[in-house]
Design a protein around this motif. Structure first.
Motif, PDB file in Angstrom:
ATOM      1  N   LYS A   1      23.458  34.007   4.585  1.00  0.00           N
ATOM      2  CA  LYS A   1      24.214  32.997   5.342  1.00  0.00           C
ATOM      3  C   LYS A   1      23.678  32.826   6.759  1.00  0.00           C
ATOM      4  O   LYS A   1      23.120  33.755   7.329  1.00  0.00           O
ATOM      5  CB  LYS A   1      25.698  33.405   5.443  1.00  0.00           C
ATOM      6  CG  LYS A   1      26.436  33.320   4.116  1.00  0.00           C
ATOM      7  CD  LYS A   1      27.919  33.589   4.270  1.00  0.00           C
ATOM      8  CE  LYS A   1      28.251  34.948   4.799  1.00  0.00           C
ATOM      9  NZ  LYS A   1      27.803  36.083   3.997  1.00  0.00           N
TER      10      LYS A   1
ATOM     11  N   MET B   1      33.056  40.685  13.627  1.00  0.00           N
ATOM     12  CA  MET B   1      33.036  41.404  12.346  1.00  0.00           C
ATOM     13  C   MET B   1      32.909  42.911  12.549  1.00  0.00           C
ATOM     14  O   MET B   1      32.229  43.376  13.467  1.00  0.00           O
ATOM     15  CB  MET B   1      31.869  40.906  11.476  1.00  0.00           C
ATOM     16  CG  MET B   1      31.982  39.460  11.030  1.00  0.00           C
ATOM     17  SD  MET B   1      33.486  39.094  10.104  1.00  0.00           S
ATOM     18  CE  MET B   1      33.198  40.014   8.573  1.00  0.00           C
TER      19      MET B   1
ATOM     20  N   GLU C   1      31.884  47.678   4.862  1.00  0.00           N
ATOM     21  CA  GLU C   1      32.112  47.027   3.572  1.00  0.00           C
ATOM     22  C   GLU C   1      33.255  47.768   2.904  1.00  0.00           C
ATOM     23  O   GLU C   1      33.267  49.004   2.870  1.00  0.00           O
ATOM     24  CB  GLU C   1      30.861  47.112   2.693  1.00  0.00           C
ATOM     25  CG  GLU C   1      29.703  46.306   3.267  1.00  0.00           C
ATOM     26  CD  GLU C   1      28.504  46.247   2.344  1.00  0.00           C
ATOM     27  OE1 GLU C   1      28.379  47.102   1.447  1.00  0.00           O
ATOM     28  OE2 GLU C   1      27.684  45.336   2.535  1.00  0.00           O
TER      29      GLU C   1
ATOM     30  N   GLU D   1      34.724  42.075   3.526  1.00  0.00           N
ATOM     31  CA  GLU D   1      34.460  42.513   4.897  1.00  0.00           C
ATOM     32  C   GLU D   1      35.546  41.964   5.807  1.00  0.00           C
ATOM     33  O   GLU D   1      36.139  40.917   5.513  1.00  0.00           O
ATOM     34  CB  GLU D   1      33.073  42.054   5.334  1.00  0.00           C
ATOM     35  CG  GLU D   1      31.997  42.705   4.466  1.00  0.00           C
ATOM     36  CD  GLU D   1      30.579  42.467   4.934  1.00  0.00           C
ATOM     37  OE1 GLU D   1      30.362  42.164   6.121  1.00  0.00           O
ATOM     38  OE2 GLU D   1      29.678  42.575   4.074  1.00  0.00           O
TER      39      GLU D   1
ATOM     40  N   ASP E   1      33.559  36.926   5.991  1.00  0.00           N
ATOM     41  CA  ASP E   1      32.362  36.930   5.137  1.00  0.00           C
ATOM     42  C   ASP E   1      32.545  36.023   3.912  1.00  0.00           C
ATOM     43  O   ASP E   1      33.045  34.905   4.048  1.00  0.00           O
ATOM     44  CB  ASP E   1      32.029  38.371   4.755  1.00  0.00           C
ATOM     45  CG  ASP E   1      30.631  38.539   4.202  1.00  0.00           C
ATOM     46  OD1 ASP E   1      29.687  38.107   4.863  1.00  0.00           O
ATOM     47  OD2 ASP E   1      30.484  39.101   3.098  1.00  0.00           O
ATOM     48  N   GLU E   2      32.121  36.473   2.749  1.00  0.00           N
ATOM     49  CA  GLU E   2      32.192  35.660   1.531  1.00  0.00           C
ATOM     50  C   GLU E   2      32.740  36.509   0.388  1.00  0.00           C
ATOM     51  O   GLU E   2      32.640  37.747   0.418  1.00  0.00           O
ATOM     52  CB  GLU E   2      30.805  35.134   1.148  1.00  0.00           C
ATOM     53  CG  GLU E   2      29.797  36.229   0.871  1.00  0.00           C
ATOM     54  CD  GLU E   2      28.405  35.698   0.579  1.00  0.00           C
ATOM     55  OE1 GLU E   2      28.245  34.851  -0.321  1.00  0.00           O
ATOM     56  OE2 GLU E   2      27.456  36.145   1.234  1.00  0.00           O
TER      57      GLU E   2
ATOM     58  N   SER F   1      29.512  39.379  -4.775  1.00  0.00           N
ATOM     59  CA  SER F   1      30.208  40.539  -4.203  1.00  0.00           C
ATOM     60  C   SER F   1      31.331  41.065  -5.103  1.00  0.00           C
ATOM     61  O   SER F   1      32.111  41.907  -4.670  1.00  0.00           O
ATOM     62  CB  SER F   1      30.773  40.170  -2.823  1.00  0.00           C
ATOM     63  OG  SER F   1      31.545  39.004  -2.911  1.00  0.00           O
TER      64      SER F   1
END
Ligand code: 5GP
Length: 244
Positions: A13, A86, A90, A179, A192-193, A198
């Protein structure tokens, strides 16, 4: 959607400024990586498919009142989100034993976890993203022990909400990685995504049929990997993607 200055670029990204200082724009790239970035390829339209699926997942979470950064999806590959600082962490929630867990502990593949098993990992390439606990969060000055617990609680809610949604499409959520960041009021927010890159997403009926990045990790040809992402898009969005 007006793209401002590029703020940062990661493996999948790019983050841009927007015309609002509290919001940024994410561009989903066509890059796909695995194994700490050692395996890397480009799959045309992958950014679009993943952005659309992420948007759908975030919509579900927002509807459930779970705090996420998602504001708006602008096809093909842009997402307007709340600006967050951020955390380099994780957070994995495992509902069914798979993946790395099986290499670390004597747990049988396929074991169900209720509630989900939550693990924290510190994002640090040099140390290969080590697993950490609530005390490490405090010692690394990432947050308090209570905030680490809050992160774990929100992660279980995310996992339960997405599992419930996915099961209505015949998909089992085996595990996921999310995240977190902090918004301008210091609140913890899911950022995040979240998509097939993921999560582990398995067909409820067809044993061994998967709809996620494991297809790529296991070495399938890129056209098969793309077909997997298209299949997931079609199942969840109930329409054909507009491929470029
Ligand atoms: P595992 O620890 O078994 O490799 O992964 C657990 C879950 O977290 C899987 O759904 C996997 O896709 C996700 N995950 C773990 N690490 C990463 C990562 O670095 N990037 C992404 N996108 N997902 C990850």
């Amino acid at each position: 959607m007006k793209l401002g200055k590029k703020i940062s670029e990661g493996k999948t990204k790019i983050v841009y400024e927007s015309d609002n200082p509290n919001e940024v724009i994410l561009e989903f790239k066509d890059d796909i990586t695995a194994g700490d970035g050692l395996k890397h390829d480009i799959i045309k339209d992958k950014g679009y498919l993943n952005a659309a699926i992420s948007a759908e997942f975030f919509r579900i979470l927002n509807k459930k009142g779970i705090p996420t950064h998602f504001i708006e999806f602008t096809p093909p590959r842009f997402m307007k989100v709340k600006s967050l600082v951020m955390l380099p962490v994780e957070v994995v929630c495992r509902r069914i034993a798979a993946g790395h867990l099986l290499k670390r502990l004597p747990i049988k593949a396929g074991t169900n976890f209720k509630p989900g098993l939550v693990e924290l990992y510190y994002k640090d390439d040099e140390h290969h993203d080590p697993m950490i606990n609530e005390d490490h969060i405090r010692i690394l000055n990432l947050g308090t022990v209570d905030e680490a617990r809050e992160i774990k609680e929100i992660t279980v809610k995310v996992s339960d909400a997405l599992a419930e949604y996915l099961t209505s499409y015949g998909i089992v959520l085996a595990d996921l990685k999310i995240e977190f960041g902090r918004d301008k009021n210091n609140n913890l927010v899911v950022g995040d995504e979240i998509n097939g890159d993921s999560c582990r997403l398995w067909d409820e009926k067809i044993e061994g049929k998967i709809y996620d990045k494991d297809v790529y990790r296991k070495g399938a040809p890129l056209n098969k990997v793309k077909d997997t992402y298209i299949e997931l898009y079609k199942m969840l969005l109930k329409k054909d993607p507009k491929l470029g």
